[in-house]
Design a protein around this motif. Structure first.
Motif, short mmCIF file in Angstrom:
data_model
loop_
_atom_site.label_atom_id
_atom_site.label_comp_id
_atom_site.label_asym_id
_atom_site.label_seq_id
_atom_site.Cartn_x
_atom_site.Cartn_y
_atom_site.Cartn_z
N HIS A 66 0.83 -1.20 0.00
CA HIS A 66 0.00 0.00 0.00
C HIS A 66 0.87 1.25 0.00
O HIS A 66 1.88 1.30 0.70
CB HIS A 66 -0.91 0.06 1.24
CG HIS A 66 -1.95 -1.01 1.32
ND1 HIS A 66 -1.65 -2.31 1.63
CD2 HIS A 66 -3.31 -0.96 1.13
CE1 HIS A 66 -2.76 -3.04 1.62
NE2 HIS A 66 -3.77 -2.24 1.34
N ILE A 67 0.46 2.23 -0.77
CA ILE A 67 1.08 3.56 -0.74
C ILE A 67 -0.04 4.58 -0.68
O ILE A 67 -0.92 4.61 -1.54
CB ILE A 67 1.96 3.82 -1.97
CG1 ILE A 67 3.10 2.81 -2.05
CG2 ILE A 67 2.51 5.25 -1.96
CD1 ILE A 67 3.92 2.89 -3.34
N THR A 93 2.48 5.99 -10.67
CA THR A 93 1.96 4.70 -10.20
C THR A 93 1.24 3.90 -11.28
O THR A 93 0.97 2.71 -11.08
CB THR A 93 0.99 4.91 -9.03
OG1 THR A 93 -0.15 5.66 -9.50
CG2 THR A 93 1.66 5.66 -7.89
N GLY A 94 0.90 4.54 -12.40
CA GLY A 94 0.14 3.86 -13.43
C GLY A 94 -1.34 3.72 -13.09
O GLY A 94 -2.06 2.92 -13.70
N TRP A 102 -9.06 3.80 -3.12
CA TRP A 102 -7.84 3.04 -3.36
C TRP A 102 -7.88 2.42 -4.75
O TRP A 102 -8.91 1.94 -5.20
CB TRP A 102 -7.70 1.92 -2.31
CG TRP A 102 -7.44 2.44 -0.94
CD1 TRP A 102 -8.37 2.80 0.00
CD2 TRP A 102 -6.17 2.70 -0.35
NE1 TRP A 102 -7.77 3.26 1.13
CE2 TRP A 102 -6.41 3.20 0.96
CE3 TRP A 102 -4.86 2.55 -0.78
CZ2 TRP A 102 -5.38 3.55 1.83
CZ3 TRP A 102 -3.82 2.89 0.07
CH2 TRP A 102 -4.08 3.40 1.36
N SER A 103 -6.73 2.45 -5.43
CA SER A 103 -6.60 1.85 -6.76
C SER A 103 -5.40 0.90 -6.75
O SER A 103 -4.48 1.07 -5.94
CB SER A 103 -6.37 2.93 -7.82
OG SER A 103 -7.42 3.88 -7.81
N THR A 104 -5.40 -0.07 -7.64
CA THR A 104 -4.28 -1.00 -7.74
C THR A 104 -3.36 -0.58 -8.87
O THR A 104 -3.81 -0.39 -10.01
CB THR A 104 -4.77 -2.44 -7.98
OG1 THR A 104 -5.64 -2.81 -6.91
CG2 THR A 104 -3.59 -3.40 -8.03
N ALA A 110 1.36 -2.14 -5.76
CA ALA A 110 0.73 -1.65 -4.54
C ALA A 110 -0.68 -1.13 -4.79
O ALA A 110 -1.01 -0.71 -5.90
CB ALA A 110 1.59 -0.53 -3.96
N LYS A 111 -1.48 -1.16 -3.75
CA LYS A 111 -2.72 -0.39 -3.75
C LYS A 111 -2.34 1.04 -3.41
O LYS A 111 -1.58 1.28 -2.47
CB LYS A 111 -3.71 -0.96 -2.74
CG LYS A 111 -4.27 -2.32 -3.12
CD LYS A 111 -5.37 -2.73 -2.14
CE LYS A 111 -5.95 -4.08 -2.52
NZ LYS A 111 -6.56 -4.07 -3.87
#
Length: 210
Positions: A66-67, A93-94, A102-104, A110-111
């Motif tokens: 996670h970030i 992060t893409g 939250w996104s992956t 990372a999420k």
């Protein structure tokens, strides 16, 4: 307790400055989320964009679970700064980040989460949410009235060029309620803040996903 290290911590929380670091550390501890979290202080808003570029590398995104990046809105009612930070984080992060969610980053990455306090399009900072936790609670009505009278008496209320005065109100209250150190972080550490207050619910929900 041993201080968390970046290399061995699976979860990363990025904040603007040291005062934010201490508050969010206490919030995460209250949630039972403090283990395995490294909190990165970016050294102030002025350095944020350059520091993000250096800190959030592809290797970091690939190696962490996670970030999260948590920022104050300050005077950014038009979302100009928020948009710049989102664009930067999306590129690093893409992700196509949505504030408060939250996104992956990728299949194995990372999420990534992004949060603005008090909210996108609002003027203010984390102190606005914490002050609201007092001002919206009927149990603190008399205390809030006294603080607001003091701010008015001191001529320290909002002006055309400065609407961000929640920090003044909160500091005035904590100067009495936590007189040894009226800063937000130490007051949070000594549980002078109600983390369960409705005003903090949106932030709490975000951090619970961490």
């Amino acid at each position: 307790m041993k201080k968390p290290e970046l290399k061995t911590s699976p979860r990363i929380l990025v904040v603007e400055g040291y005062s934010d670091l201490t508050f969010y550390a206490e919030f995460l501890e209250m949630l039972g989320k403090q283990t395995g979290v490294y909190i990165k202080d970016m050294g102030g808003r002025e350095r944020l964009m350059a520091e993000l570029e250096t800190f959030i590398s592809p290797a970091l995104v690939a190696s962490k679970s996670h970030i999260a990046v948590v920022l104050d809105a300050d005077d950014d009612a038009t979302n100009t700064f928020y948009a710049r930070v989102k664009t930067k984080l999306d590129a690093l992060t893409g992700c196509d980040l949505k504030e408060g969610e939250w996104s992956t980053a990728s299949k194995d990455g990372a999420k990534v989460g992004f949060f603005i306090a008090p909210a996108p399009g609002a003027v203010g900072e984390i102190e606005d949410l914490v002050w609201s936790s007092f001002s919206e609670d009927p149990a603190h009505a008399e205390t809030v009235r006294c603080v607001e009278q003091f701010i008015d008496c001191m001529g320290a209320g909002p002006t055309a060029t400065n609407q961000r005065i929640a920090k003044r109100k909160l500091g005035s209250l904590l100067a009495v309620r936590h007189e040894d150190d009226p800063r937000l972080g130490p007051a949070a550490r000594d549980r002078k803040i109600n983390f369960d207050a409705p005003a903090l619910r949106r932030l709490r929900t975000f951090l619970e996903g961490f």
